[in-house]
Structures are given as structure tokens and as C-alpha cells.
Design a protein around this motif. Structure first.
Motif, short mmCIF file in Angstrom:
data_model
loop_
_atom_site.label_atom_id
_atom_site.label_comp_id
_atom_site.label_asym_id
_atom_site.label_seq_id
_atom_site.Cartn_x
_atom_site.Cartn_y
_atom_site.Cartn_z
N ASN A 184 5.33 -4.03 3.27
CA ASN A 184 4.66 -3.50 2.08
C ASN A 184 5.73 -3.01 1.10
N ALA A 185 6.02 -3.84 0.10
CA ALA A 185 7.10 -3.51 -0.84
C ALA A 185 6.75 -2.32 -1.73
N LYS A 186 5.46 -1.94 -1.79
CA LYS A 186 5.05 -0.82 -2.63
C LYS A 186 5.30 0.53 -1.98
N MET A 187 5.58 0.52 -0.68
CA MET A 187 5.85 1.77 0.04
C MET A 187 7.33 1.91 0.31
N ALA A 188 7.85 3.13 0.16
CA ALA A 188 9.26 3.38 0.46
C ALA A 188 9.57 3.09 1.91
#
Length: 599
Positions: free
Chosen positions: A85-89
Motif C-alpha cells: 500500500n503505497a499510500k501508507m508510510a
């Protein structure tokens, strides 16, 4: 209960590490029996996996409700490429849970905490459950922003030799200002403190004390009717300096704001800020806190219409008033409903109506206006030339006293800009920061109702030295050494060089403001006495921290950047404040309440 990491820290470098996390359940998802829990704390979010091969905790996890507080231990593992998930750090990893402790199970929420849904919830409900509202990422980020801005201010002022000094909140009543909150004194029956509206007099005493540079992030209180940008208790960045002139204050505050904008937003704001004299601000923008991100500037047509055949215009001019107008360029497609709305706004400012001309084509015969038949060719020519009138424009007028005309068109100017933005004909960017100083305020204003002069800012503001001789002969034309720092139509703060000579301060209080010797002595006697013992030249300013943070965070209201704000009725809905007290408490304070007759 110690956690090894926050929910934002884990990365691929932690794969195969044993970790402990604690936080709130953001969501629970069941993917074919495997449960995925997004675990959230203040810093971020981590995905936790509960596998059916651990039935002891899998069943427990299946009953978790959103916003329950849990603690998990487990092993970090890398996500497969297709599940990253690229949207989560922490989107490259997940934690495979080995144990689960439920510290607190959450009941059904009174409103959803998802940002888009929560924004549509009635504000009173959100304020009643403010502790839930603050869990939202947007709201938590505003609190972080406020903390960051406060630290930036403290760092800057500390580095510039200021001392952070607390001053009392309980002060004496000074009823010539805004309405105060009064606090009865149990130890002194029948006497009252007032919650300080600002630390004004205390900070001047610190200058007499030789502190030279003081600041405080000060809590202030005013018992006034509330609006979106007002609260009964608010926070000021309050400071005072000795041995300065106005230019020193401008440079200091510009440097502070430059640092805050850089630290908080990573934005470089240009300095020095433009200086705009008060008369120019009012004449051009109809406001002493002008938004200069757009034009629509007001112009004076008093001389051009001195012999107008329109009785309303001529009557106002003959009575010492003025005629002002501006071009709401491109708003010629305004609807009758919008005109009515603007007219209603103008009436709240004292106007009897709102004169206007809708420009259609080049021939005035095709223009739409109830006053057009009264306007001569020469007057039309003046309007055309100075307002650059073109097809599709809309001209607004105000004919009355100078201050009222400025105020009316100043407000209509802002409303017109919003209508143009709504139509896509104008852009006003919230990322554009037009700082400026408004200077050369009048020292005194004449209060028609009271029949006397009142201080424009406060009675400790020093006049411009060359205007001192006008104090008793021409008070209304004395310029003050006051200054306001303005940003995009909001006053961020205001201050002044102060009076430090007892003779001059006495003259202002008694001869100009008309205070009796008894009132001067009871309210300001200690200050006048202090000025006889070596008071240095000094000046200061107070900036609204709440308002500044609202602008930094693009918040709609200062309530959004205050942890526990009051409603427009001055209520804390979460804690049910204000509320009744016990009769014994009132007796101890020697206070009785009375029931007023119903109107």
C-alpha cells in the motif's frame, strides 16, 4: 504495556522483528477468514494480521469494534508486491499477531469518524463528543500544527533576547473596553476581579521594571457575542520591548512570521511587508484589514457627482458625506436574488439600499439600473474612465458618511469577490499570503452615542510626536503610533508605541477622553505613579495565535484549531459548561442571583 514502536515507524528493515504496538482500531476487514486490522495511534497506522491458525486471538479479533483500544505483539513481515500500500508510510510491511489485549472496547460511535462523513455531521454533535472529533487525522494535524507554530514563535523570541514571563489572569475591571468576565472575591466580600482581556498594563509594568523584552503565549478573555473568528477565551502571542521605534517592531514581527511560515508550511514569505496608511486602506478597500489578493478597488466620486440630479447622492454630499463606487468586474450576470442578498447585507451596515448599474454592451441605453436616468453624460464619462467599465461589469455605489460608505462597499467588495470565485471568473488562492502593515490609525474616534472621544486602539497608545499639539484642539486628526499586521483580510495582530510620560498619559485620559480624576486614579493610578520612576520608551504588539493557526491550517473557523472550543452561545457542550452552582458557593462569595422578568 510498553510499545516497541509507534504505528508509523515500521519498515522493511524491521522484517522478522518482534514488536509490540498499542492504539485504536481504525477498521477490521475479513478476507476469507484472515482478519486485517488497521491499527492507529497519533503518529500513523500499521496493518495487523490475525490468522485463523491462532484461534485464541482470531475469534477475539473478529469481535473488535472500530475505535477500540488494543495492544498486540507479533512479528513483522514484508507484504507481497501486489499487496503493498503505497499510500501508507508502513505500507510495505504488516505485523502477524501472536497476542492480543483489548484495553477498552468501544461502544457504537455517535457519528462516523471518516473525514468526509464527519465533516457533514452537525458541529454541536461533534463538540459534544470533542474527544472523538479530535481523533480524526485532520483535527489531530491541526493540533500538531498549532504546537509547531507555538514552538517556532518561542524559539524565535527566545533567540532574540525575550523573556517568557507569566502575568496574572485575575486583574481589575476596566469597563471602557470589551465586556469582561467578572470573578467575585471570597476573601474580599463585594469586590471582584476581572479575567484579563489582555496583559496590556502588566506588560507595560514589566518595561518599567527593566525587563526590556517580554513575551507570553497568553490566555485572554472577553465576554462578547461570538462569531466564527471569536471565542470567549483565546490565546495571544503577547510581547513588549523597551527602547524601540515602530520600524524595530515591524522588522521583529516580519522575521517571526517569516520563521513560522517556513517552519510550519515550508513557505518563504517575502519581507519587508508593504505599509498601507489607514486612510488609504479604507478608501481603496473599505476595510482596515484589507484582502489584497484581488482588485475591485473602491474609488471616490464625490467631486464628480457634486451637482448630481439624483437626490440621494447629492443629499449625502451636501451633508458632508461622500460618494464611492467600485466595479465588480465581470459580475454583470448577477441574479435578482443575489442583488437582494447584497442589499440586505448593506442594510445591516446602515445603508437604506444599494445603488448599482449592470453594464450590458457599450450603449448606456442597454444598461440596467434604477438610477441610470439620473446620471449625466459627464458623470457617466467619469465612471467609464476611472472604473474601466466594459460589457458584463457591475458598478456598486454608496453615498453617506465617509466611514459608513467605506464599510458598506468594503463588505460588498468581499461578497462580490466570492460570487466571482463561485462563477469561476476569479481565483483567490489560500496558498497566496499577502501580508501588510496598516499604519497611521487615528488616535481618537468620536463616539456619537456617548458624545465624546474614545481611544481608537487603547488609551496607552502614543500619538505621532508632531501631532501631540492637536490633543486638545483637533483630536480627530491626530495620528497614532499604532500598527496592525494584516494577512488576506484578517487582522493577525495589533499594537503600538506606548505613552511613557505621566504628563502625556494624564492629558489623554483626562483632557481628551474626559475621564474624571477619580476614575483615572482608580483604574490607572498605579501606572501613572510607575511612570514617575524612570519609565523607558516602549512598545508592543499582540498577535492572535488561534487566528494565525487557522490560516496556516486552512481551517474554516478558529474553533478547529482550539482543542476544546465554546459554541457561539459560549457553551462547552462536552462538559456542560456553564452550569448551575450550589447555593453555598454563592453564599461564600456573597453573591445573589436575580431572575429578570421575561420580555
Amino acid at each position: 504495556m510498553k510499545r516497541t514502536h509507534t504505528c508509523s515507524q515500521l519498515s522493511k528493515s524491521d522484517v522478522d522483528s518482534a514488536v509490540t504496538l498499542i492504539g485504536w482500531v481504525e477498521s477490521v476487514r475479513d478476507h476469507g477468514g484472515v482478519l486485517f486490522v488497521d491499527l492507529r495511534d497519533r503518529e500513523g497506522m500499521t496493518q495487523v494480521v490475525f490468522d485463523p491458525d491462532r484461534p485464541d486471538i482470531h475469534g477475539q479479533a473478529g469481535h473488535l469494534k472500530d475505535e477500540s483500544v488494543i495492544q498486540i505483539t507479533g512479528k513483522v513481515r514484508a507484504r507481497t508486491p501486489e499487496t503493498v500500500n503505497a499510500k501508507m508510510a508502513t505500507g510495505e510491511i504488516e505485523v502477524y499477531a501472536d497476542s492480543l489485549i483489548v484495553h477498552n472496547a468501544c461502544e457504537t460511535l455517535p457519528f462516523p469518524l471518516e473525514e468526509e462523513k464527519a465533516d457533514k455531521v452537525n458541529e454541536d454533535l461533534r463538540l459534544t463528543y470533542r474527544y472523538l472529533d479530535l481523533r480524526r487525522k485532520k483535527m489531530l494535524n491541526l493540533l500538531k500544527l498549532r504546537s509547531k507554530a507555538s514552538k517556532s514563535v518561542r524559539d524565535y523570541l527566545n533567540a532574540n533576547g525575550f523573556l517568557d514571563i507569566e502575568v496574572p489572569v485575575l486583574f481589575k475591571s476596566t469597563p471602557e473596553g470589551a465586556r469582561e468576565f467578572l470573578v467575585p472575591s471570597r476573601l474580599n466580600p463585594g469586590e471582584f476581579y476581572a479575567l484579563s482581556q489582555s496583559p496590556q498594563q502588566y506588560k507595560q509594568m514589566l518595561m518599567v521594571a527593566g525587563v526590556e523584552r517580554y513575551y507570553s503565549i497568553a490566555r485572554c478573555f472577553r465576554d462578547e457575542d461570538l462569531r466564527a473568528d471569536r471565542q470567549p477565551e483565546f490565546t495571544q502571542i503577547d510581547l513588549e520591548m523597551s527602547f524601540i521605534e515602530r520600524e524595530d517592531m515591524y522588522a521583529l514581527i516580519e522575521g517571526m512570521l517569516k520563521k513560522v511560515w517556513k517552519d510550519v508550511l515550508d513557505v518563504d514569505i517575502p519581507t519587508p511587508f508593504p505599509r498601507l496608511p489607514y486612510p488609504d486602506a479604507m478608501n481603496r478597500y473599505g476595510s482596515d484589514k484589507p484582502d489584497t489578493r484581488f482588485g475591485l478597488e473602491i474609488q471616490d466620486f464625490t467631486e464628480d457627482f457634486a451637482n448630481s440630479s439624483f437626490k440621494v447622492f447629492k443629499g449625502a454630499i451636501d451633508n458632508g458625506g461622500c460618494l464611492k463606487a467600485f466595479n465588480a468586474k465581470g459580475l454583470g450576470d448577477i441574479t435578482q436574488g443575489e442583488v437582494k442578498s447584497l442589499e440586505d447585507i448593506a442594510k445591516t451596515l446602515g445603508a437604506k439600499g444599494l445603488a448599482y448599474i449592470v453594464v450590458r454592451g457599450d450603449d448606456p441605453a442597454n444598461w440596467r439600473s434604477p438610477i441610470l436616468k439620473f446620471i449625466s453624460e459627464a458623470e457617466l464619462k467619469a465612471l467609464r474612465e476611472r472604473l474601466n467599465i466594459e460589457d458584463g461589469d457591475l458598478i456598486f455605489f454608496a453615498a453617506t458618511g465617509w466611514e459608513q460608505a467605506c464599510a458598506i462597499l468594503g463588505r460588498i467588495r468581499l461578497e462580490s469577490a466570492q460570487l466571482l470565485v463561485k462563477r469561476g471568473k476569479m481565483e483567490i488562492s489560500s496558498d497566496q499570503y499577502n501580508f501588510l502593515w496598516v499604519v497611521d490609525f487615528p488616535l481618537m474616534l468620536f463616539d456619537e452615542e456617548a458624545g465624546r472621544y474614545v481611544a481608537s486602539h487603547h488609551p496607552f497608545t502614543a500619538p505621532v510626536p508632531e501631532d501631540v499639539e492637536k490633543l486638545t484642539t483637533d483630536p480627530k486628526n491626530i495620528r497614532s503610533q499604532a500598527y496592525d499586521v494584516v494577512l488576506n483580510g484578517s487582522e493577525l495582530g495589533g499594537g503600538s508605541i506606548r505613552i511613557h510620560q505621566p504628563e502625556l498619559q494624564n492629558k489623554v485620559l483626562r483632557d481628551v477622553l474626559g475621564m474624571s480624576e477619580e476614575i483615572v486614579e482608580s483604574r490607572f493610578g498605579y501606572m501613572l505613579k510607575a511612570f514617575n520612576f524612570g519609565a523607558p520608551p516602549h512598545g508592543g504588539i499582540a498577535l492572535g495565535l488561534d487566528r494565525m493557526c487557522a490560516i496556516l491550517g486552512k481551517a474554516k473557523s478558529i474553533r478547529d484549531v482550539i482543542a476544546f472550543p465554546k459554541t457561539q452561545k459560549g457553551q462547552d457542550l462536552m462538559a456542560s459548561v456553564p452550569g448551575p452552582v450550589q447555593p453555598k458557593q454563592l453564599r461564600d462569595l456573597h453573591v445573589a442571583t436575580v431572575e429578570l422578568p421575561k420580555e
